[in-house]
Scaffold this active site. Sequence first.
Site, short mmCIF file in Angstrom:
data_model
loop_
_atom_site.label_atom_id
_atom_site.label_comp_id
_atom_site.label_asym_id
_atom_site.label_seq_id
_atom_site.Cartn_x
_atom_site.Cartn_y
_atom_site.Cartn_z
N CYS A 106 0.81 -1.23 0.00
CA CYS A 106 0.00 0.00 0.00
C CYS A 106 0.84 1.27 0.00
O CYS A 106 0.34 2.34 -0.35
CB CYS A 106 -0.94 0.01 1.20
N HIS A 163 -3.69 7.17 2.49
CA HIS A 163 -4.03 5.84 1.98
C HIS A 163 -5.46 5.51 2.41
O HIS A 163 -5.88 5.83 3.52
CB HIS A 163 -3.05 4.81 2.55
N ASN A 187 -10.18 -0.54 -0.79
CA ASN A 187 -8.72 -0.43 -0.68
C ASN A 187 -8.08 -0.98 -1.96
O ASN A 187 -8.10 -2.18 -2.20
CB ASN A 187 -8.26 -1.22 0.56
N1 ACO Z 1 -19.01 -8.64 7.98
C1 ACO Z 1 -19.55 -8.87 9.17
N2 ACO Z 1 -18.82 -9.14 10.26
C2 ACO Z 1 -17.48 -9.19 10.12
C3 ACO Z 1 -16.85 -8.97 8.88
C4 ACO Z 1 -17.66 -8.69 7.78
N3 ACO Z 1 -17.17 -8.45 6.56
N4 ACO Z 1 -15.52 -9.07 9.06
C5 ACO Z 1 -15.32 -9.34 10.35
N5 ACO Z 1 -16.51 -9.42 11.00
C6 ACO Z 1 -16.77 -9.70 12.40
C7 ACO Z 1 -15.67 -10.51 13.05
O1 ACO Z 1 -15.88 -11.89 12.81
C8 ACO Z 1 -15.87 -10.14 14.51
O2 ACO Z 1 -16.93 -10.92 15.03
P1 ACO Z 1 -16.85 -11.47 16.56
O3 ACO Z 1 -16.76 -10.25 17.41
O4 ACO Z 1 -18.14 -12.21 16.67
O5 ACO Z 1 -15.62 -12.31 16.60
C9 ACO Z 1 -16.32 -8.69 14.45
O6 ACO Z 1 -16.80 -8.48 13.12
C10 ACO Z 1 -15.24 -7.69 14.77
O7 ACO Z 1 -14.09 -8.03 14.01
P2 ACO Z 1 -12.80 -7.13 14.02
O8 ACO Z 1 -11.76 -7.72 13.13
O9 ACO Z 1 -12.42 -6.83 15.42
O10 ACO Z 1 -13.41 -5.81 13.34
P3 ACO Z 1 -12.79 -4.37 13.21
O11 ACO Z 1 -13.74 -3.40 13.76
O12 ACO Z 1 -11.38 -4.32 13.71
O13 ACO Z 1 -12.78 -4.18 11.64
C11 ACO Z 1 -11.17 -4.23 9.84
C12 ACO Z 1 -12.01 -5.05 10.82
C13 ACO Z 1 -12.14 -3.48 8.95
C14 ACO Z 1 -10.30 -5.14 8.99
C15 ACO Z 1 -10.29 -3.23 10.61
O14 ACO Z 1 -9.63 -3.88 11.67
C16 ACO Z 1 -9.29 -2.55 9.75
O15 ACO Z 1 -9.64 -1.75 8.92
N6 ACO Z 1 -8.00 -2.82 9.99
C17 ACO Z 1 -6.92 -2.12 9.32
C18 ACO Z 1 -6.90 -2.26 7.82
C19 ACO Z 1 -6.46 -3.59 7.35
O16 ACO Z 1 -6.03 -4.45 8.08
N7 ACO Z 1 -6.55 -3.75 6.04
C20 ACO Z 1 -5.99 -4.86 5.41
C21 ACO Z 1 -5.08 -4.38 4.34
S1 ACO Z 1 -3.71 -3.61 4.94
C22 ACO Z 1 -3.73 -1.99 4.66
O17 ACO Z 1 -4.36 -1.56 3.77
C23 ACO Z 1 -2.96 -1.12 5.54
#
Ligand code: ACO
Length: 359
Positions: free
Chosen positions: A111, A248, A278
Amino acid sequence: MPYAHITGWGKCIPPASISNDEISEIVDTTDEWITTRTGIKARRVSHVSTAELASVAAKHAISCAGVDAKDIDLVILATCTPSTVVANTASLVQKNIGATGAAAMDTNAACSGFLYALQAATAQIQAGMIKKAVVIAAERMTWYVNWARRDSAVLFGDGAGAVVLEAAETPAGLLGTKTGCDSEDRDILHITNFGSNLNKYEPIGPSDLLFEGREIFKRAVKGMSEACDDVLEQANLKLDDIDVLVPHQANLRIIQAIQSRLKVNDEKVMVNIGEYGNTSAATIAIALCEAVEQGLIKPHANIMSAAFGAGLTWAASYIKWGERVTPIAVSDATLPPCDKTGLELVAPAVKACKDAEPS
Ligand code: ACO
C-alpha cells in the site's frame, strides 16, 4: 539541484463494481457492518490486466502533462499484483504507452508503493540522472481475494492512478519525505499461496489476504501520523500549513483518526474509499488525481500524503503542487468494454474459493 514537478495526473477506474449488498450474496456480511466499520460502499473489479489499467492511467497523465511519451526517461510501476513478473509489468506499460526511450521497472511496497515510487523517481530527477518520469500505481487486489472469507473479501478493489514528473528549477513536487519498514512484524499482514517459496509441483489453491485487522489499524494510525509529523518538521511546516491531506484509503476510521491527530478539517481531506475500497498502492495515486479534478488541490497547495501497508512499509510525503491544475490535453484512452457485472466477473473465483474451503 532540480525539482521534480508533478505536471500530469490520470487514473483508470474499471467499470464493473460490486456493492455492499451484492457482496452480501457472496459472504456473510451486511451493508451496515461494512459501512460502519470501514466506510466502504462498493469496490471495482477489473476485467483487464494490471498492465492495461496502468497503461490507460499513464496515457491520461501523459496527455495531461502535454509531453511526448518518447521523451519519458523512466516508467516506474508500483504494484503488488503484477500481470507478469518476468518480463516485468512496467515493460509492457512502456510498450503500450510508446515510451520507447524509457527505463521500466516494477516496485512493490504494497500500500505504500506509490509514495515509495514517487520518491525513487524524484530522487533520479534531483540527481540529474533523468528529466521526465511517469509514476504509476496499479492494482488488481480482487485477484488475491479469498471469496470464502468475509474479513478480507469486503475490503479490496481494483484501479490505477499515475503522475508525470518533470525536472524544473522552482521548488515544487516532492519536497519532504520519510519512508520506512517495520519488518519485525511483517507476518501480521501477508498473502498466502503466492511466490517462489511454494512447491509448484503440488496443488496450491486460492490465495488469501491474512491480517490482524485491529493491530494493523493501530499501527497504521500511529505510523502514518508520526511519519507526517517527521515530514512536517523536515519541511519546516506547521499543521496549519497543510492545505490537503491525501491519505491511503484502507478504512475511513483510520483516515479520521489520522485527521484528528493532525487536526485537519474535513474539507481538507481527500476521501474516496466509499466508491473504490482499498486498492493498495493505487489508492493515493487515484485520490491525488481526483483531488485535483474536484478542485480540492489548488495552485501551490501544500499536500500531505501518508501510507501504510504490508512489510510493514510506511511512508509520508509533503508535495508542493505547481501552478497548473487543469490538463494541457485530454487522452481518449479507455479500457475495452466490459460486458459482465462485477458479480459475474468474480463468479468463477467465488466458486473455486468456496469449493476449496474445508467442509
Ligand atoms: N461482515 C460482518 N462481520 C465481520 C466482517 C464482515 N465483513 N468481518 C469481520 N466481522 C466480524 C468478526 O468476525 C468479529 O466478530 P466477533 O466479534 O463475533 O468475533 C467482528 O466483526 C469484529 O471483528 P474485528 O476484526 O475486530 O473488526 P474491526 O472493527 O477491527 O474491523 C477491519 C475489521 C475493517 C479489517 C479493521 O480492523 C481494519 O480496517 N483494519 C486495518 C486495515 C487492514 O487491516 N486492512 C488490510 C489491508 S492492509 C492496509 O491496507 C494497511
